[in-house]
Write a protein that holds these residues in place. Sequence first.
Motif, mmCIF file in Angstrom:
data_model
loop_
_atom_site.group_PDB
_atom_site.id
_atom_site.type_symbol
_atom_site.label_atom_id
_atom_site.label_comp_id
_atom_site.label_asym_id
_atom_site.label_seq_id
_atom_site.Cartn_x
_atom_site.Cartn_y
_atom_site.Cartn_z
ATOM 1 N N GLN A 104 0.638 -0.880 0.353
ATOM 2 C CA GLN A 104 -0.039 -0.187 -0.174
ATOM 3 C C GLN A 104 0.779 1.221 -0.309
ATOM 4 N N VAL A 105 2.231 0.961 0.203
ATOM 5 C CA VAL A 105 2.919 2.397 0.873
ATOM 6 C C VAL A 105 4.118 1.774 -0.361
ATOM 7 N N LEU A 106 4.651 2.776 -1.179
ATOM 8 C CA LEU A 106 5.890 2.707 -1.197
ATOM 9 C C LEU A 106 6.651 3.953 -1.876
ATOM 10 N N GLU A 107 8.537 4.122 -0.671
ATOM 11 C CA GLU A 107 8.263 5.001 -0.735
ATOM 12 C C GLU A 107 10.128 5.061 -1.631
ATOM 13 N N LEU A 108 9.985 6.364 -2.558
ATOM 14 C CA LEU A 108 10.952 5.981 -3.453
ATOM 15 C C LEU A 108 12.184 7.534 -3.735
ATOM 16 N N GLY A 120 4.190 -1.869 -11.498
ATOM 17 C CA GLY A 120 3.092 -3.096 -11.843
ATOM 18 C C GLY A 120 2.609 -3.266 -10.119
ATOM 19 N N VAL A 121 1.800 -2.219 -9.880
ATOM 20 C CA VAL A 121 1.118 -2.531 -7.964
ATOM 21 C C VAL A 121 -0.277 -1.771 -8.111
ATOM 22 N N SER A 122 -0.725 -2.854 -8.300
ATOM 23 C CA SER A 122 -2.397 -1.732 -8.878
ATOM 24 C C SER A 122 -3.100 -1.390 -7.119
ATOM 25 N N LYS A 123 -2.494 -1.837 -6.138
ATOM 26 C CA LYS A 123 -3.618 -1.896 -4.800
ATOM 27 C C LYS A 123 -2.256 -0.699 -4.341
ATOM 28 N N LEU A 124 -1.959 0.494 -4.418
ATOM 29 C CA LEU A 124 -0.957 1.486 -3.473
ATOM 30 C C LEU A 124 -1.914 2.092 -3.186
ATOM 31 N N LYS A 125 -1.779 2.889 -2.323
ATOM 32 C CA LYS A 125 -2.080 4.139 -1.704
ATOM 33 C C LYS A 125 -1.903 5.037 -1.359
ATOM 34 N N LYS A 126 -0.602 4.591 -1.461
ATOM 35 C CA LYS A 126 0.496 5.872 -1.192
ATOM 36 C C LYS A 126 1.839 5.809 -1.451
ATOM 37 N N LEU A 127 2.412 6.543 -2.728
ATOM 38 C CA LEU A 127 3.222 6.629 -3.578
ATOM 39 C C LEU A 127 4.097 7.981 -3.915
ATOM 40 N N TYR A 128 5.427 8.242 -2.824
ATOM 41 C CA TYR A 128 6.373 9.178 -2.880
ATOM 42 C C TYR A 128 7.048 8.726 -4.156
ATOM 43 N N LEU A 129 7.429 9.792 -4.589
ATOM 44 C CA LEU A 129 8.653 9.774 -6.201
ATOM 45 C C LEU A 129 9.274 10.944 -6.109
ATOM 46 N N ALA A 130 8.938 12.050 -5.093
ATOM 47 C CA ALA A 130 10.278 13.502 -5.364
ATOM 48 C C ALA A 130 11.868 12.583 -5.359
ATOM 49 N N GLN A 131 12.190 14.228 -5.563
ATOM 50 C CA GLN A 131 13.102 13.666 -6.302
ATOM 51 C C GLN A 131 13.771 12.987 -6.797
ATOM 52 N N ASN A 132 13.400 12.446 -7.756
ATOM 53 C CA ASN A 132 14.509 11.976 -8.847
ATOM 54 C C ASN A 132 14.231 12.837 -10.237
#
Length: 249
Positions: A104-108, A120-132
């Motif tokens: 549910q939470v992916l921090e990148l 490929g993970v459709s059930k995520l609720k929170k996705l952090y992609l800052a500073q890329n």
Amino acid sequence: RGLTDISLLERFIHLRYVDLSKNKLTDLAPLSSLTQLLWLKVDGNLLTSASMQELPYLQVISLDRNQIMDLEGITHPLLANLSLKENKIQTVLGLSDDQLSSLQVLELRGNEINTTAGLGVSKLKKLYLAQNTICSLEGLEELEQLETLHLRDNKLEALDGFSESMKCLQYLNLRSNGIRSFQEVEKLQVLPMLQALVLLDNPCAEEPNYRLEVLSRLSQLQRLDKESVEEEEWGEAEKIRQARKAKEK
């Protein structure tokens, strides 16, 4: 502690919480016998891969500040929270619904990712992609349960890639990108539940009547740049919207 060898842990098969941060580990293979593990933190080591043998009850992993290059080999069925901040990841390929059905939470944050294609993970609720270094948004239409998306400090100049299928997205942070025109902002109209938007430090935020121009295009917003939208602003934004409609006719 400067640890390089954790083979001693193999015999402690009932461990549930393990913190190995700030060592010099390059290999997590000795943890494969810890089948009861729930929580694992290995921040600030020398890992080049997050790949591990599947652990059936593992729910939280933090592998921040390593040398990890990709997302291959992460296959824990109950994993809910995965953090890989400040590594060297260049692509979001490698994660799959089949193997990460609970994620549910992916921090990148703070990696080297330049596109969202292949996530490929459709059930995520929170996705952090800052500073890329993300310059294009692709494949987001599958994230139907996503509520929070953080894209601060990237290279976005266009806002293509959002989809009306993202019917749960409430918070979107686009601070410090390269968005110049309100026509790009208008593309966010496809997000039916968007309530909070951050656009500070984009070129469009320097334009006259910036707040009103945004609000006149996104009538569902409740907060813009951390500030609540006042009733008076809605009235002014509505006037701008009507004037623009009349001009288009």
